[in-house]
Design an enzyme around this catalytic site. Structure first.
Site, PDB file in Angstrom:
ATOM      1  N   GLY A  20      -5.033  57.390 -11.527  1.00 44.72           N
ATOM      2  CA  GLY A  20      -4.583  56.277 -12.359  1.00 44.72           C
ATOM      3  C   GLY A  20      -4.770  56.570 -13.839  1.00 44.72           C
ATOM      4  N   ARG A 311     -13.024  72.720   6.131  1.00 51.12           N
ATOM      5  CA  ARG A 311     -13.836  71.605   6.624  1.00 51.12           C
ATOM      6  C   ARG A 311     -13.570  71.231   8.072  1.00 51.12           C
ATOM      7  NH1 ARG A 311     -13.510  68.089   1.051  1.00 51.12           N
ATOM      8  NH2 ARG A 311     -14.867  69.543  -0.068  1.00 51.12           N
ATOM      9  N   ARG A 417      -7.449  69.066   3.978  1.00 51.20           N
ATOM     10  CA  ARG A 417      -7.532  69.371   2.537  1.00 51.20           C
ATOM     11  C   ARG A 417      -8.622  70.389   2.272  1.00 51.20           C
ATOM     12  NH1 ARG A 417     -10.888  67.613  -1.627  1.00 51.20           N
ATOM     13  NH2 ARG A 417     -11.798  65.888  -0.458  1.00 51.20           N
TER      14      ARG A 417
HETATM   15  C1  LIG Z   1     -18.609  62.019  -2.252  1.00 51.39           C
HETATM   16  C2  LIG Z   1     -17.289  62.655  -2.559  1.00 51.39           C
HETATM   17  C3  LIG Z   1     -17.230  63.885  -3.191  1.00 51.39           C
HETATM   18  C4  LIG Z   1     -16.011  64.462  -3.494  1.00 51.39           C
HETATM   19  N1  LIG Z   1     -15.999  65.679  -4.126  1.00 51.39           N
HETATM   20  C5  LIG Z   1     -14.801  66.230  -4.451  1.00 51.39           C
HETATM   21  C6  LIG Z   1     -14.748  67.469  -5.151  1.00 51.39           C
HETATM   22  O1  LIG Z   1     -15.767  68.061  -5.495  1.00 51.39           O
HETATM   23  N2  LIG Z   1     -13.546  67.981  -5.451  1.00 51.39           N
HETATM   24  C7  LIG Z   1     -12.382  67.360  -5.111  1.00 51.39           C
HETATM   25  O2  LIG Z   1     -11.315  67.865  -5.432  1.00 51.39           O
HETATM   26  N3  LIG Z   1     -12.403  66.175  -4.457  1.00 51.39           N
HETATM   27  C8  LIG Z   1     -13.580  65.601  -4.121  1.00 51.39           C
HETATM   28  N4  LIG Z   1     -13.589  64.402  -3.450  1.00 51.39           N
HETATM   29  C9  LIG Z   1     -12.338  63.671  -3.250  1.00 51.39           C
HETATM   30  C10 LIG Z   1     -11.950  62.955  -4.535  1.00 51.39           C
HETATM   31  O3  LIG Z   1     -13.099  62.484  -5.185  1.00 51.39           O
HETATM   32  C11 LIG Z   1     -11.042  61.773  -4.320  1.00 51.39           C
HETATM   33  O4  LIG Z   1     -10.022  62.108  -3.456  1.00 51.39           O
HETATM   34  C12 LIG Z   1     -10.440  61.338  -5.645  1.00 51.39           C
HETATM   35  O5  LIG Z   1     -11.458  61.063  -6.571  1.00 51.39           O
HETATM   36  C13 LIG Z   1      -9.534  60.145  -5.502  1.00 51.39           C
HETATM   37  O6  LIG Z   1      -9.131  59.735  -6.788  1.00 51.39           O
HETATM   38  P1  LIG Z   1      -8.026  58.639  -6.996  1.00 51.39           P
HETATM   39  O7  LIG Z   1      -7.724  58.616  -8.452  1.00 51.39           O
HETATM   40  O8  LIG Z   1      -6.903  58.844  -6.074  1.00 51.39           O
HETATM   41  O9  LIG Z   1      -8.707  57.258  -6.588  1.00 51.39           O
HETATM   42  P2  LIG Z   1     -10.181  56.677  -6.795  1.00 51.39           P
HETATM   43  O10 LIG Z   1     -11.008  57.457  -7.706  1.00 51.39           O
HETATM   44  O11 LIG Z   1     -10.671  56.385  -5.431  1.00 51.39           O
HETATM   45  O12 LIG Z   1      -9.912  55.327  -7.545  1.00 51.39           O
HETATM   46  C14 LIG Z   1      -9.306  54.239  -6.928  1.00 51.39           C
HETATM   47  C15 LIG Z   1      -9.122  53.179  -7.973  1.00 51.39           C
HETATM   48  O13 LIG Z   1      -8.325  52.133  -7.451  1.00 51.39           O
HETATM   49  C16 LIG Z   1      -8.913  50.897  -7.718  1.00 51.39           C
HETATM   50  N5  LIG Z   1      -8.428  50.007  -6.669  1.00 51.39           N
HETATM   51  C17 LIG Z   1      -8.422  50.189  -5.323  1.00 51.39           C
HETATM   52  N6  LIG Z   1      -7.782  49.163  -4.724  1.00 51.39           N
HETATM   53  C18 LIG Z   1      -7.372  48.324  -5.712  1.00 51.39           C
HETATM   54  C19 LIG Z   1      -6.662  47.095  -5.724  1.00 51.39           C
HETATM   55  N7  LIG Z   1      -6.223  46.523  -4.616  1.00 51.39           N
HETATM   56  N8  LIG Z   1      -6.437  46.514  -6.922  1.00 51.39           N
HETATM   57  C20 LIG Z   1      -6.876  47.068  -8.083  1.00 51.39           C
HETATM   58  N9  LIG Z   1      -7.527  48.240  -8.109  1.00 51.39           N
HETATM   59  C21 LIG Z   1      -7.773  48.852  -6.941  1.00 51.39           C
HETATM   60  C22 LIG Z   1     -10.384  51.163  -7.782  1.00 51.39           C
HETATM   61  O14 LIG Z   1     -11.021  50.177  -8.554  1.00 51.39           O
HETATM   62  C23 LIG Z   1     -10.389  52.525  -8.469  1.00 51.39           C
HETATM   63  O15 LIG Z   1     -10.258  52.354  -9.865  1.00 51.39           O
HETATM   64  C24 LIG Z   1     -14.816  63.822  -3.133  1.00 51.39           C
HETATM   65  C25 LIG Z   1     -14.874  62.595  -2.493  1.00 51.39           C
HETATM   66  C26 LIG Z   1     -16.091  62.022  -2.179  1.00 51.39           C
HETATM   67  C27 LIG Z   1     -16.112  60.740  -1.405  1.00 51.39           C
END
Ligand SMILES: Cc1cc2nc3c(=O)[nH]c(=O)nc-3n(C[C@H](O)[C@H](O)[C@H](O)COP(=O)(O)OP(=O)(O)OC[C@H]3O[C@@H](n4cnc5c(N)ncnc54)[C@H](O)[C@@H]3O)c2cc1C
Ligand code: SF4
Ligand code: SF4
Ligand code: FES
Lengths: 623, 259
Positions: A20, A311, A417
């Site tokens: 985002g 994984r 992944r």
């Molecule tokens: C513990 C952990 C470690 C990880 N380590 C790695 C790593 O080292 N390397 C790697 O590549 N990946 C890693 N991943 C995966 C990666 O972190 C995630 O896939 C990635 O951060 C997802 O980002 P995103 O921007 O898609 O969403 P997110 O960061 O999940 O953000 C979602 C956003 O949507 C908002 N939201 C959700 N629903 C709504 C709604 N209905 N209305 C308004 N807002 C909403 C939330 O508030 C948030 O702002 C890891 C994941 C985890 C769980």
């Protein structure tokens, strides 16, 4: 807001994680000159607290120092995902990865450095090249902050408006069927409001809550994607849920111990038992190590990749060790993840520079110091490869004007992944695809959303209000939290590491039973101020729908591929080299599953084998 | 028989806790007591989850779930700051077995209460605008690598950059309040962070001016802030660095004006 601001075109971005925020940054930059577009950024939590902060290990990009290439990165990603992804977009992502790292470097991310002051790299799973850039063991936090800062800069210039503490509920469509607005709820005042917008980007991350406990954050509830699915969006590859091999348990959450622990030399082991055996790829029966001595089973079984197999493979091996061979530590469902030798050999400080973030988590929750003692770990639900279906080139969903980016979309990772590829796909999609394409779309619309009659929006606001009132007025005997726990338990039991059709069928029946019981709940808070209970119930309603998408996708896929493993169908089946598509059928309130061809034109599919270094058919050496 | 007895007492072990409730920003606050069965590895968030599942007080009165903020549940997002047994900290890493009972759980006192344990921390994010908390990159075009950074500079920056905007430091600072002049240690440390970076440096003067205008000199160096920071951000180092940068800035102003 002044009236001239009101008359600008708007793009709503739902979610302020990496996907985002990188979309927001790009759109604001594209609007900087003409100031014709304003970003409206919605997030449940303040964007700086988004789930992306949890990402620990790092972000991938090929780099020149190690004989790596963007083509090799591309091949590792396709092969690691068991060929279940369109290859064109993956190639573009891997090609642009080095520039993405440079950009974060310029924005000031404190990546760990080599002695010369360049960005250090470590190795991650599913590759033989150290291509992961990292900032200690809190890389996601650092990348997110860098984007948050740039977006704040645009916010100060009036190009971004933040709606933090708002939850997206649904989209509004004009008479041509194109998205022209969103309906969202303020989580404090509880007011439900329409926002006319000219394009919508869904960047809401994964649906971890469907499994009750996972490594995901609380706000990863899947509502936005499920709500769009109910409005007609295709949901793709739902059944591909990644179970991460190394996490620690907890009643509230399963906490990840990043793959970077193994990238830095961490070893997975249990005490051996020579009276038990396993069979290698040549069909030779071998003892399970030496009795009473550490048995490094991944290193022995996968000499080429060792502890850094992908994984899906590591997870299944740990599962086998614990449940089939019954070699779990003290008979418990744990194996050791050991970094104590690194601390002994190279010192505590060395280890802290690389992994402090996760070692702290382990010590805080387990009360044991992992510098000294091996960690006890077990697999946990972690990531959704599947998500909203999007067009390869534009990241538009099948709903006109609705785009998806980041973990919420389904591209790039196929059936499994690779570590450190998700942060990359989040930024790539926001910055290079969904962001710019949403701008193009918003500018090309004949009529701006603010010019549309307000009735369209009012009708949808009323729909959402009515639905919430209906939930509020329920006064049955069921407890939404307990229904959620039942959902999480059965999903974790039957739709994770090992799947079989009988159990999947039962799970689907169970979910339908929960859906019925849902209408017999009572929401324990009837107030209209910061009421978290009503939001919880509403989210649960959508989780149940998404759960069925995941289960039915799994049920109908009679093969094993990547994270989807069915002992009754242990091999990949070319007939299933297809994207699963779930669409919502109003008539029976259920998903319809169909399949879509996959573009494998660049790298012909080949069987995965991580016991040896292999050569890709396209000629890239190694893997 | 004996083992059975110990087992029953084990299963009957409970956790007693009290939550400070306040249903709206203007209403009176009051305490409610709760008691739930003990389990291994409980933390304050698991207690609150249990309270949401059964919002019934230990006297058997039906209550409502207490509103609170939490997201990552592993002390990296900064959401769940609360005052637990009198000490400001992250609720997700506050382990029940290490706390004396009945455990008291209250919202931070320095921020306006929204409801129950939820407080309004908008000012912390706003303050990042006042100090221009960013490195002013030209644009997102592929312009090549960033400036070379030595490992020791990286470590310094990384320490400041772990700040998760949780507010513990502000809660503990005797000089800071949500509606008054002093910007507080969190934003001071963030300015120092951006002033380290070769690109961020270009805004150093504006940033320092932002701090001076927002009461940098008010800090009495009581160091409460550093003691409570869950991320071990070097707040004392940051404050002295900022003061030094401010002195430099003011000297420049005087010299500049003198010409
Ligand atoms: C513990 C952990 C470690 C990880 N380590 C790695 C790593 O080292 N390397 C790697 O590549 N990946 C890693 N991943 C995966 C990666 O972190 C995630 O896939 C990635 O951060 C997802 O980002 P995103 O921007 O898609 O969403 P997110 O960061 O999940 O953000 C979602 C956003 O949507 C908002 N939201 C959700 N629903 C709504 C709604 N209905 N209305 C308004 N807002 C909403 C939330 O508030 C948030 O702002 C890891 C994941 C985890 C769980
Ligand atoms: S040193 Fe004392 S006065 Fe200064 S910011 Fe920290 S707590 Fe506040
Ligand atoms: S400096 Fe420390 S205590 Fe203050 S907001 Fe940042 S992380 Fe929290
Ligand atoms: S929930 Fe993120 S810090 Fe506690």
């Amino acid at each position: 807001m002044s009236s001239s601001e009101n008359k600008k075109r708007k793009i709503a971005i739902i979610g302020g994680g990496l996907a985002g925020l990188s979309s927001a940054m790009k759109i604001a930059e594209m609007s900087l000159e003409k100031k014709d577009i304003i970003v409206q950024l919605f997030s449940i939590v303040p964007v700086k607290r988004s789930h992306s902060v949890c990402a620990q290990g790092g972000i991938n990009a090929a780099n020149k120092t190690t004989g790596d290439s963007t083509y090799q990165h591309f091949d590792d990603t396709v092969y690691g995902g068991d060929f279940l992804a369109n290859q064109g977009p993956i190639k573009k992502m891997c090609d642009s990865a080095p520039d993405i790292i440079d950009l974060f470097d310029r924005m000031g991310v404190p990546f760990n450095r080599t002695a010369e002051g360049r960005i250090d790299r470590r190795r991650f799973g599913g590759t033989l090249h150290p291509r992961t850039a990292y900032a200690g063991a809190t890389t996601g936090q650092q990348l997110l902050y860098a984007l948050d800062e740039q977006v704040r800069r645009y916010e100060a210039e009036g190009l971004v408006e933040k709606y933090e503490g708002w939850e997206y509920l649904s989209a509004t469509f004009d008479t041509n069927g194109a998205c022209c607005g969103i309906i969202a709820q303020n989580l404090v005042t509880m007011e439900i409001q329409a926002f006319p917008v000219d394009a919508l980007i869904i960047a809401t991350g994964g649906p971890g809550s469907v499994y009750g406990r996972s490594t995901n954050s609380v706000s990863n509830n899947g509502l936005a994607a499920a709500s769009l699915y109910k409005q007609g969006a295709k949901y793709a590859n739902g059944e591909f849920i990644q179970v991460h091999p190394t996490a620690i348990g907890g009643d509230d959450k399963l906490r990840l111990m990043s793959e970077s622990a193994r990238g830095e030399g961490g070893r997975v082991w249990v005490y051996g038992d020579a009276s038990k055996t396993w069979i290698d790829t040549e069909g030779i029966e071998r003892p399970c190590g030496e009795t009473g001595k550490p048995w490094y089973f991944l290193e022995e079984k996968y000499p080429a990749y060792g502890n850094l197999v992908p994984r899906d493979i590591a997870t299944r091996e740990i599962f086998k060790i614990v449940y089939e061979l019954k070699l779990g530590v003290n008979g418990q469902p744990f194996v050791f993840l050991d970094v104590s030798h690194i601390s002994r050999e190279k010192g505590r400080e060395f280890l802290d520079r690389k992994l402090k973030g996760i070692l702290e988590i382990y010590e805080k929750f387990k009360g044991v110091d992992p510098h000294e003692v091996p960690m006890e770990i077990f697999p946990a639900v972690h990531y959704s490869m599947g998500g909203l279906w999007v067009d390869d080139k534009t990241h538009m969903t099948n709903l006109t004007g609705v785009f998806a980016a980041g973990e919420a979309d389904y591209q790039y990772h196929g059936a499994n992944r690779l570590g450190a590829n998700s942060l990359l796909s989040c930024v790539f999609t926001g910055l290079h695809v969904a962001g710019p394409e949403a701008v193009k779309f918003a500018r090309s619309r004949e009529k701006a959303a603010w010019e549309l009659p307000t009735e369209i929006f009012e009708a949808d606001v009323k729909k959402e209000k009515d639905f919430i009132n209906k939930l509020m007025n329920l006064s049955g005997t069921e407890n939404p939290r307990l229904i959620h726990a039942e959902l999480g338990n059965i999903m974790t039991e039957n739709v994770t590491i090992v799947r079989n059709n009988e159990a999947l069928r039962k799970t689907d029946e169970k979910i339908q039973e929960l859906q019925k019981r849902f209408w017999n709940i009572t929401v324990p808070d009837k107030g209209n101020w910061a009421n978290q209970s009503i939001r919880y119930a509403h989210q649960l309603y959508y989780m149940l729908h998404l759960a069925r998408v995941i289960v039915l996708g799994a049920l109908q896929r009679n093969e094993s591929r990547g994270a989807h493993y069915k002992p009754d169908f242990p091999n990949t089946n070319i007939d299933f080299l297809k994207t699963t598509i779930a669409t919502y059928n109003k008539d029976n309130d259920s998903p319809i599953i169909s399949y879509e061809e996959i573009d494998t034109s660049l790298i012909p599919p080949r069987a995965r084998d991580y016991t040896k270094k292999t050569v890709s058919a396209a000629g890239a050496i190694s893997n | 028989m004996n083992t059975n007895n110990t087992m029953t007492t084990e299963t009957q072990k409970t956790v007693k806790f009290r939550i400070k409730r306040q249903i709206t920003p203007d209403s009176e606050a009051y305490w409610e007591d709760f008691e739930i069965p003990w389990k291994a590895s409980l933390n304050i968030i698991t207690l609150l989850m249990a309270q949401h599942t059964h919002p019934v007080t230990s006297l058997g009165h039906k209550s409502t779930p207490a509103s609170y903020e939490a997201n990552c549940l592993e002390e990296v997002c900064g959401s769940c700051t609360m005052v637990v047994n009198g000490k400001v900290q992250q609720a997700c890493t506050a382990l029940v077995d290490k706390l004396e009972q009945p455990i008291s759980i209250e919202p931070m006192s320095k921020f306006p209460v929204i409801r129950d344990l939820m407080v309004d921390r908008k000012r912390m994010f706003e303050s990042l605008k006042w100090i221009k908390g960013w490195n002013p990159v030209d644009n997102t075009a592929p312009l090549g690598e960033g400036p070379r950074i030595s490992p020791s500079e990286q470590e310094k920056a990384y320490n400041f950059s772990r700040c998760m905007t949780c507010g513990c430091c502000l809660e503990s600072c005797p000089q800071w309040s949500a509606d008054e002049g002093f910007i507080g240690p969190q934003a001071i440390a963030q300015s120092v962070l951006f002033n380290i970076h070769p690109t961020g440096k270009s805004l150093e003067d504006e940033r320092i001016k932002g701090l001076i205008d927002n009461g940098l000199n008010v800090c009495g160096n009581a160091q409460n802030c550093a003691a409570v920071c869950p991320k071990e951000v070097d707040l004392i180092g940051a404050i002295s660095q900022a003061n030094w940068q401010a002195t430099k800035y003011m000297a420049k102003q005087i010299l500049g004006n003198g010409h």
